[in-house]
Design an enzyme around this catalytic site. Sequence first.
Site, short mmCIF file in Angstrom:
data_model
loop_
_atom_site.label_atom_id
_atom_site.label_comp_id
_atom_site.label_asym_id
_atom_site.label_seq_id
_atom_site.Cartn_x
_atom_site.Cartn_y
_atom_site.Cartn_z
N TYR A 201 0.88 -1.18 0.00
CA TYR A 201 0.00 0.00 0.00
C TYR A 201 0.92 1.22 0.00
O TYR A 201 1.78 1.32 0.88
CB TYR A 201 -0.85 0.05 1.27
CG TYR A 201 -1.93 -1.00 1.38
CD1 TYR A 201 -1.65 -2.29 1.83
CD2 TYR A 201 -3.26 -0.69 1.08
CE1 TYR A 201 -2.65 -3.24 1.95
CE2 TYR A 201 -4.26 -1.65 1.21
CZ TYR A 201 -3.96 -2.92 1.64
OH TYR A 201 -4.94 -3.87 1.77
N PRO A 293 -12.33 0.40 -0.08
CA PRO A 293 -11.61 -0.88 -0.10
C PRO A 293 -10.24 -0.87 0.58
O PRO A 293 -9.64 -1.92 0.74
CB PRO A 293 -11.47 -1.18 -1.60
CG PRO A 293 -11.67 0.11 -2.29
CD PRO A 293 -12.55 0.95 -1.42
N LYS A 297 -12.03 -4.71 3.88
CA LYS A 297 -13.01 -5.16 4.87
C LYS A 297 -14.37 -5.57 4.31
O LYS A 297 -15.14 -6.26 4.99
CB LYS A 297 -13.26 -4.03 5.91
CG LYS A 297 -12.12 -3.83 6.86
CD LYS A 297 -12.13 -4.87 7.96
CE LYS A 297 -10.77 -5.07 8.58
NZ LYS A 297 -9.98 -6.18 8.05
#
Length: 390
Positions: A201, A293, A297
């Site tokens: 990420y 997103p 979850k």
Amino acid sequence: MQRTRVVIVGAGPAGLLLGRLLDRAGVDNIILERKSPDYVLSRIRAGVLEQGTADILDAAGVGARMRREGLVHDGVEIGFDGDKCRIDFDGLIGRHVIVYGQTEVTHDLMDARTAEGGPAIYEAEDVTLHDFDGAVPKVSYVKDGVTHEIACDYIAGCDGYHGVCRASVPASAIRSFERVYPFGWLGLLVDKPPVAEELIYAHHERGFALCSMRSPTRSRYYVQVALDEKVEDWSDDRFYDELRGRLDPEVAEAIQTGPALEKSIAPLRSFVAEPLRFGRLFLAGDAAHIVPPTGAKGLNLAATDVQYLADALIEHYGEKSDAGLDGYSAKALARIWKAERFSWWMTQLLHVFPETGEFGRRIQRAEFDYTASSERARAVLAENYTGLAL
Ligand code: RFL
Ligand code: PHB
């Protein structure tokens, strides 16, 4: 007129899993789905299962392929303007997640339903709810031009954010809480090995980027884009250039590119409806809530809602107690809001928010530095990402 105990509207993961759990407990149910099975399977969505979701799938008897083919991930990497921080789930809290696509979960659930002979009516048009505030609700639908009606005890609204169930509730009986983010995610799926073993990420001044995967040979990448972007304007080359520009140069160079198998834009939103019960209608999954997103979850929350709802229905039919049904909404919402908070927090940290200016970026930087330097902060992230207890 047909009759069943529970009509489930929607054959996404929430509806199929609910059907499966009820079948296993001998509670008859019928699933009504607006689209065809192929269409449902063609939607590329989630990729990450919490450890608890995997356990739910095992207990439902649909976990075998996931255990064989799913990839156990003990951590993720978070990057911020070139700096990196690994969140070691296993080392911090002894937990993990499993990378296994929503498409595969849906496939496994569909196969199980077919094998058991459970009724699922696909391409059911005009699904309409009747009398869910009375003792005998009914659901009508049109199939091949013929109108059918099913009488039931309960209706489970598992029909996603744009479904008919939540929309059938009178406005005065429901409250919604919503935050729409000023951007979306452009995603690309490609048959090339992932660039790294774990998910990455990344926050970059050009916007968020995510390197994810579906298998050792299939990768899923995302970049943050403005809401007015059109997928037609994004050639594969433009996508990869933008992705590389937002990643660490070493990672960028290692990305293996290829023609997109799928490319689409999803807007980001946080949304919760309250309550989740209206007489004999219950909402679960995306019909009840949406998370951006970033926290991975959505599918996981759908699975826990459904576990709570299945337990409550099984208790009703088995022990003749309504305590579970009466408590469903409050119990599910308590967990939903925690996942909403985490998804919002991850989104805040990792995206570029044009309106917050330099002050906002400094706060994001401080948040990243704090996470990178504090084991407690990383443990909090790990606990939320791998999934809070049921
Ligand atoms: P779904 O999957 O939307 O299924 C609802 C079903 O109901 C049908 N339907 C109707 N049927 C009959 N009559 C009607 N009137 C109907 N209206 C709708 C629809 O055709 C559909 O088949 O909801 P469900 O089952 O609640 O499942 C929720 C998940 O799909 C969703 O939360 C996740 O995909 C979210 N999500 C992620 N979740 C994760 O847990 N981990 C992730 O890594 C993750 N990544 C993502 C995601 C969602 C994304 N997008 C595209 C929104 C990544 C993306 C890009
Ligand atoms: C995905 O692989 O599609 C994915 C993974 C993690 C996220 C969102 C999507 O947070």
